[in-house]
Motif scaffolding. Structure first.
Motif, PDB file in Angstrom:
ATOM      1  N   ASP A 131       0.871  -1.177   0.000  1.00  0.00           N
ATOM      2  CA  ASP A 131       0.000   0.000   0.000  1.00  0.00           C
ATOM      3  C   ASP A 131       0.906   1.224   0.000  1.00  0.00           C
ATOM      4  O   ASP A 131       2.002   1.188   0.569  1.00  0.00           O
ATOM      5  CB  ASP A 131      -0.888  -0.020   1.252  1.00  0.00           C
ATOM      6  N   TYR A 136       1.095   5.735   0.058  1.00  0.00           N
ATOM      7  CA  TYR A 136       0.545   7.089   0.092  1.00  0.00           C
ATOM      8  C   TYR A 136       1.276   7.836  -1.024  1.00  0.00           C
ATOM      9  O   TYR A 136       2.345   8.399  -0.813  1.00  0.00           O
ATOM     10  CB  TYR A 136       0.818   7.700   1.462  1.00  0.00           C
ATOM     11  N   LEU A 181       2.924  11.509  -0.734  1.00  0.00           N
ATOM     12  CA  LEU A 181       4.092  11.620   0.147  1.00  0.00           C
ATOM     13  C   LEU A 181       5.244  10.749  -0.345  1.00  0.00           C
ATOM     14  O   LEU A 181       6.402  11.160  -0.312  1.00  0.00           O
ATOM     15  CB  LEU A 181       3.714  11.206   1.570  1.00  0.00           C
ATOM     16  N   TRP A 223       3.764   0.619   2.672  1.00  0.00           N
ATOM     17  CA  TRP A 223       3.600  -0.381   3.727  1.00  0.00           C
ATOM     18  C   TRP A 223       3.440  -1.755   3.081  1.00  0.00           C
ATOM     19  O   TRP A 223       2.756  -1.908   2.072  1.00  0.00           O
ATOM     20  CB  TRP A 223       2.370  -0.057   4.588  1.00  0.00           C
ATOM     21  N   LEU A 271      -7.537   9.906   4.902  1.00  0.00           N
ATOM     22  CA  LEU A 271      -7.025   8.864   4.001  1.00  0.00           C
ATOM     23  C   LEU A 271      -6.560   7.689   4.852  1.00  0.00           C
ATOM     24  O   LEU A 271      -5.874   7.882   5.854  1.00  0.00           O
ATOM     25  CB  LEU A 271      -5.844   9.398   3.187  1.00  0.00           C
ATOM     26  N   TYR A 272      -6.928   6.491   4.446  1.00  0.00           N
ATOM     27  CA  TYR A 272      -6.554   5.299   5.200  1.00  0.00           C
ATOM     28  C   TYR A 272      -5.487   4.497   4.440  1.00  0.00           C
ATOM     29  O   TYR A 272      -5.630   4.248   3.234  1.00  0.00           O
ATOM     30  CB  TYR A 272      -7.768   4.402   5.417  1.00  0.00           C
ATOM     31  N   PHE A 273      -4.452   4.066   5.186  1.00  0.00           N
ATOM     32  CA  PHE A 273      -3.411   3.217   4.597  1.00  0.00           C
ATOM     33  C   PHE A 273      -3.134   2.035   5.533  1.00  0.00           C
ATOM     34  O   PHE A 273      -3.317   2.129   6.742  1.00  0.00           O
ATOM     35  CB  PHE A 273      -2.114   4.011   4.389  1.00  0.00           C
ATOM     36  N   LYS A 298      -6.680   0.964   6.563  1.00  0.00           N
ATOM     37  CA  LYS A 298      -7.526   0.564   5.432  1.00  0.00           C
ATOM     38  C   LYS A 298      -8.196  -0.782   5.730  1.00  0.00           C
ATOM     39  O   LYS A 298      -9.364  -0.998   5.411  1.00  0.00           O
ATOM     40  CB  LYS A 298      -6.667   0.476   4.164  1.00  0.00           C
ATOM     41  N   ALA A 324      -0.145  13.355   8.794  1.00  0.00           N
ATOM     42  CA  ALA A 324       0.028  14.180   7.596  1.00  0.00           C
ATOM     43  C   ALA A 324      -1.247  14.993   7.399  1.00  0.00           C
ATOM     44  O   ALA A 324      -2.358  14.454   7.491  1.00  0.00           O
ATOM     45  CB  ALA A 324       0.297  13.308   6.380  1.00  0.00           C
ATOM     46  N   ASN A 375      -2.848  17.599   4.581  1.00  0.00           N
ATOM     47  CA  ASN A 375      -2.704  18.119   3.213  1.00  0.00           C
ATOM     48  C   ASN A 375      -1.369  17.679   2.588  1.00  0.00           C
ATOM     49  O   ASN A 375      -0.621  18.487   2.030  1.00  0.00           O
ATOM     50  CB  ASN A 375      -2.860  19.640   3.200  1.00  0.00           C
ATOM     51  N   HIS A 376      -1.072  16.394   2.753  1.00  0.00           N
ATOM     52  CA  HIS A 376       0.099  15.732   2.155  1.00  0.00           C
ATOM     53  C   HIS A 376       1.423  16.281   2.691  1.00  0.00           C
ATOM     54  O   HIS A 376       2.436  16.274   1.990  1.00  0.00           O
ATOM     55  CB  HIS A 376       0.073  15.840   0.625  1.00  0.00           C
ATOM     56  N   SER A 377       1.413  16.734   3.931  1.00  0.00           N
ATOM     57  CA  SER A 377       2.642  17.216   4.555  1.00  0.00           C
ATOM     58  C   SER A 377       2.702  16.685   5.981  1.00  0.00           C
ATOM     59  O   SER A 377       1.754  16.863   6.758  1.00  0.00           O
ATOM     60  CB  SER A 377       2.647  18.754   4.545  1.00  0.00           C
ATOM     61  N   ILE A 378       3.818  16.023   6.331  1.00  0.00           N
ATOM     62  CA  ILE A 378       3.946  15.445   7.674  1.00  0.00           C
ATOM     63  C   ILE A 378       4.150  16.559   8.699  1.00  0.00           C
ATOM     64  O   ILE A 378       4.946  17.478   8.470  1.00  0.00           O
ATOM     65  CB  ILE A 378       5.116  14.451   7.723  1.00  0.00           C
ATOM     66  N   ILE A 420      -7.108  17.437   4.355  1.00  0.00           N
ATOM     67  CA  ILE A 420      -6.921  15.999   4.103  1.00  0.00           C
ATOM     68  C   ILE A 420      -5.949  15.470   5.150  1.00  0.00           C
ATOM     69  O   ILE A 420      -4.820  15.968   5.260  1.00  0.00           O
ATOM     70  CB  ILE A 420      -6.372  15.753   2.681  1.00  0.00           C
ATOM     71  N   ALA A 426      -4.073  12.156   7.301  1.00  0.00           N
ATOM     72  CA  ALA A 426      -3.730  10.724   7.303  1.00  0.00           C
ATOM     73  C   ALA A 426      -2.913  10.412   8.541  1.00  0.00           C
ATOM     74  O   ALA A 426      -2.072  11.216   8.953  1.00  0.00           O
ATOM     75  CB  ALA A 426      -2.950  10.359   6.049  1.00  0.00           C
ATOM     76  N   LEU A 432      -0.207   7.797   9.951  1.00  0.00           N
ATOM     77  CA  LEU A 432       0.740   6.891   9.293  1.00  0.00           C
ATOM     78  C   LEU A 432       1.538   6.077  10.301  1.00  0.00           C
ATOM     79  O   LEU A 432       2.145   6.632  11.221  1.00  0.00           O
ATOM     80  CB  LEU A 432       1.712   7.701   8.421  1.00  0.00           C
ATOM     81  N   LEU A 433       1.565   4.775  10.103  1.00  0.00           N
ATOM     82  CA  LEU A 433       2.428   3.903  10.885  1.00  0.00           C
ATOM     83  C   LEU A 433       3.816   3.869  10.244  1.00  0.00           C
ATOM     84  O   LEU A 433       3.980   4.295   9.096  1.00  0.00           O
ATOM     85  CB  LEU A 433       1.814   2.498  10.919  1.00  0.00           C
TER      86      LEU A 433
END
Lengths: 144, 93
Positions: free
Chosen positions: A58, A60, A63, A130, B5-7, B11, B62, B64-67, B83, B85, B87-88
């Protein structure tokens, strides 16, 4: 011949030959004396020794593409490195299928080997992807 | 509304790639996490450290696509259409 940019791609969208051809068709190819490649593929056992049946990646994309660009830009600034492609695939993969390509074009092999290794070590821990291993016993495990 | 957003595990647990949430109170990451856990209790163990109310150290946020690397991520404000997310740690192939 299209110019292939480094980044995240769907499985099957790109292969090693296309990346090699893209590098060979770039304007600075006459300065290149070495093209080295690394292909990460799906192994049939996990690090813990369990039998793996398949693997899922998966990503992102937004990023991960930024992180890939950062790694490539840093390594390409090194003396003797002419070009570098880092392609990470995403989706569902069977055993032995390709997951990652790193290809380095350099003036001489020494700097190429170092750049190849450093790029591989960095993508493992720096890009927002991931990996989930699906085991033969029916269980699955995301790696972190 | 903010979009999440899910990852990876997120997810799997939610069964979705993305979802929108309406923030009505504090309009920050803390409120969003409360809504997430209410809807998906299994996310608690991933998001929140055991025996505390703080964000798990292994989670990055994150927006808006920025950590966002900040001391207290729960207090980060969220705006309309942001937006987000969670993140692991990553694991390249």
């Amino acid at each position: 011949m299209k110019n292939i940019t480094s980044g995240i791609y769907e499985k099957g969208a790109i292969n090693l030959n296309e990346i090699m051809n893209s590098l060979k068709n770039q304007p600075q190819i006459s300065n290149v004396g070495s093209i080295l490649s690394f292909t990460g593929i799906v192994r049939n056992t996990s690090k813990e020794g369990n039998s793996v049946s398949s693997l899922t990646i998966d990503a992102y994309d937004e990023l991960a593409n930024k992180s890939i660009e950062k790694i490539c830009n840093k390594i390409k600034k090194r003396q003797g490195i002419i070009d570098l492609k880092l392609i990470h695939l995403k989706g569902s993969f069977k055993i032995s299928e390709d997951l990652v390509y790193v290809v380095v074009a350099s003036a001489h092999r020494e700097e190429g080997f170092k750049a190849l290794r450093d790029t591989v070590e960095r993508y493992k821990t720096e890009i927002e992807v991931w990996k989930k291993e699906e085991l033969c016993d029916g269980s699955s495990d995301w790696h972190h | 509304m903010v979009e999440v957003l899910y990852f990876a595990e997120f997810k799997m647990i939610t069964g979705k790639k993305t979802e929108r949430f309406l923030l009505q109170k504090e309009k920050n990451v803390k409120e969003l996490i409360e809504l997430l856990i209410k809807q998906y209790p299994k996310l608690r163990n991933i998001l929140i450290s055991a025996d505390t109310t703080t964000l798990n150290d292994s989670i990055s946020i994150a927006i808006n696509h920025s950590i966002k690397n900040v001391k207290n991520p729960l207090s980060l404000s969220l705006n309309e259409n942001d937006i987000v997310a969670f993140l692991l740690p990553v694991s390249g192939g």
